[in-house]
Design an enzyme around this catalytic site. Structure first.
Site, PDB file in Angstrom:
ATOM      1  N   HIS A 109       0.950  -1.555   0.133  1.00 41.91           N
ATOM      2  CA  HIS A 109      -0.484  -0.301   0.014  1.00 41.91           C
ATOM      3  C   HIS A 109       0.828   1.660  -0.397  1.00 41.91           C
ATOM      4  O   HIS A 109       1.230   2.324  -0.350  1.00 41.91           O
ATOM      5  CB  HIS A 109      -0.810  -0.138   0.879  1.00 41.91           C
ATOM      6  N   GLN A 137      -8.501  15.512   2.120  1.00 44.09           N
ATOM      7  CA  GLN A 137      -6.803  14.469   2.945  1.00 44.09           C
ATOM      8  C   GLN A 137      -5.631  15.388   1.915  1.00 44.09           C
ATOM      9  O   GLN A 137      -4.559  15.605   2.680  1.00 44.09           O
ATOM     10  CB  GLN A 137      -6.725  13.413   2.603  1.00 44.09           C
ATOM     11  N   GLU A 143      -9.242  -2.342   6.300  1.00 40.37           N
ATOM     12  CA  GLU A 143      -7.473  -3.198   7.428  1.00 40.37           C
ATOM     13  C   GLU A 143      -8.294  -3.560   8.267  1.00 40.37           C
ATOM     14  O   GLU A 143      -9.631  -3.966   8.966  1.00 40.37           O
ATOM     15  CB  GLU A 143      -7.532  -1.336   8.379  1.00 40.37           C
ATOM     16  N   THR A 195      -3.943   0.658   5.423  1.00 42.94           N
ATOM     17  CA  THR A 195      -4.972  -0.365   4.275  1.00 42.94           C
ATOM     18  C   THR A 195      -4.418  -1.274   4.253  1.00 42.94           C
ATOM     19  O   THR A 195      -2.575  -1.221   3.901  1.00 42.94           O
ATOM     20  CB  THR A 195      -4.785   1.020   3.149  1.00 42.94           C
TER      21      THR A 195
HETATM   22 CA    CA Z   1      -5.648   4.335   7.470  1.00 41.21          CA
END
Ligand code: CA
Length: 424
Positions: free
Chosen positions: A139, A246, A207, A355
């Site tokens: 990831h 974000q 997750e 993730t």
């Molecule tokens: Ca996260």
């Protein structure tokens, strides 16, 4: 441990593809129309009412305050320690074993088993603190390739410490709770000022979370060797992310409102003990880690993970098949790192893995990676396409382990995205 034996069979009928055979016996909190929230376990299609089991004297020889089973959250039960929680799990395994069919014949089923369809599952723990790690190398590498330099995808610290940040605990919600698309500031045009409105790039993050089962004092550090004493169990975790919010907000202090609006967890906590048969080696860590991060033994777990998206009016499509075994940094290292500065941990704290992406396309744990930043949209069964998550979509996460004919599952972590609240 008795409860894990693959040969065990229950007098309760359990379908071969059930997440909840007699070897699992996870813990949760449920609510029923006839009584208030209370602790439970699960077998087949039934919730096991632990208050009722206690009332039938089955826990009399296990020393703990039975009142903790009637609380709204599992925290006080978990705080009794693994001696108690493991004894309860073993006792359930005895009661439900075919060796004790007489208990079935006596009508125990009517008193302690509640069909899952009649039980509303609630958030199982009062979460004090929540930390999110970033521990899947695949990831972190994908993100590095997408936003930085594919030649140097991993930042210089990544292989030396499990990168993480302190997240928001108040907005962690249980499966089947709707998720409102968050509003916030974004900057879609680099040449123009920021704008306010609903996130356009809403994503999931696949997750696993683990729940703390034993406190430490301020100043104390957990080691990789004793970290598992502090881990009660694991849960599925969807760390919802608004990529556009974000992107604009994260410099220089990291994730904030693009993450804090919601995280969805599965209602069942599968104990670390139930996962014992599924341990396996982790990836080789090169360069060698500092001494406080070194560990012995098998600290990764073979847990299949899957994500599906179900549009409002069509069937679901699986968009990811990954596995918890891919984690570069294991839970023991995460906890050792988290506490190496003396930061204390408390029962009910939640630690998410970051993730979990696997090495191949098809095993990526977020839409950002699956659609490669929106450049490879996913075709849905109803003919529509997805770059990110649309209003009306339900994101469904599942997890399960399988070995020697035993399948230990986590249930589901589902969340349906509903339109953003109007803010003027
Ligand atoms: Ca996260």
């Amino acid at each position: 441990m008795r409860a894990n034996h693959p040969g065990l069979q229950s007098w309760v009928k359990v379908a071969p593809d059930s997440d909840f055979p007699i070897q699992n016996l996870p813990f949760g909190i449920f609510h029923h129309k006839e009584f208030g929230p209370r602790a439970c376990s699960a077998i087949g299609d039934f919730v096991i009412d632990l208050v009722a089991v206690a009332e039938h004297s089955f826990f009399d020889d296990i020393e703990f305050d039975k009142g903790v089973l009637a609380k709204r959250y599992l925290n006080d039960f978990i705080a009794c320690g693994k001696t108690v929680t493991n004894a309860v799990r073993n006792r359930l395994s005895e009661i439900l074993d075919t060796d004790h069919e007489e208990w079935d014949a006596k009508g125990l089923e009517d008193f302690v088993l509640v069909p899952m369809a009649e039980a509303k599952m609630l958030l199982p723990i009062r979460i004090g603190d929540y930390t999110d790690f970033y521990s899947s190398m695949e990831h972190a590498t994908n993100i590095g390739c997408l936003f930085r330099d594919p030649e140097n995808a991993l930042l210089p610290n990544w292989k030396h410490l499990p990168v993480g940040y302190h997240g928001r605990a108040s907005s962690i919600i249980v499966s089947d709770t709707p998720v409102a698309r968050p509003n916030g500031q974004t900057k879609p045009d680099p040449e123009q000022p920021p704008v306010f409105g609903p996130s356009r790039l809403l994503d999931f993050e696949l997750e696993m979370g683990f729940v703390i089962g034993k406190d430490t004092e301020l100043g104390e550090s957990v080691t990789t060797a004793n970290a598992e004493d502090h881990i009660f169990g694991l849960i599925l975790f969807n760390d919802w992310s608004a990529r556009d919010i974000q992107k604009w907000e994260y410099v220089p202090l990291g994730p904030f409102l693009g993450k804090s609006f919601a995280s969805t967890v599965s209602p069942w906590i599968v104990t670390l003990e139930a996962l014992e048969p599924f341990r396996q080696p982790g990836p080789v860590q090169d360069p060698a880690v500092l001494p406080y991060l070194k560990y012995d033994g098998l600290r990764n777990y073979d847990i299949n993970l899957q994500v599906a998206i179900k549009p409002e009016s069509s069937e679901a499509k699986v968009v990811c098949n990954s596995n918890f075994k891919y984690m570069y940094w294991n839970m023991c290292q995460q906890l050792a790192h988290h506490t190496v500065n003396g930061c204390n941990i408390r029962v009910g704290d939640m630690y998410a893995s970051g993730t979990i992406s696997g090495p191949e396309v098809g095993s990526y744990g977020s839409m950002l990676e699956i659609t490669w930043k929106g450049t490879k949209p996913v075709d849905m069964p109803d003919g529509s396409q997805r770059k990110f998550i649309a209003d009306g979509d339900t994101v469904i996460m599942r997890g399960w382990c399988e070995k020697n004919g035993v399948r230990i599952g986590f249930g589901e972590a589902n969340g349906k995205v509903v339109p953003a609240k109007s803010i003027t």
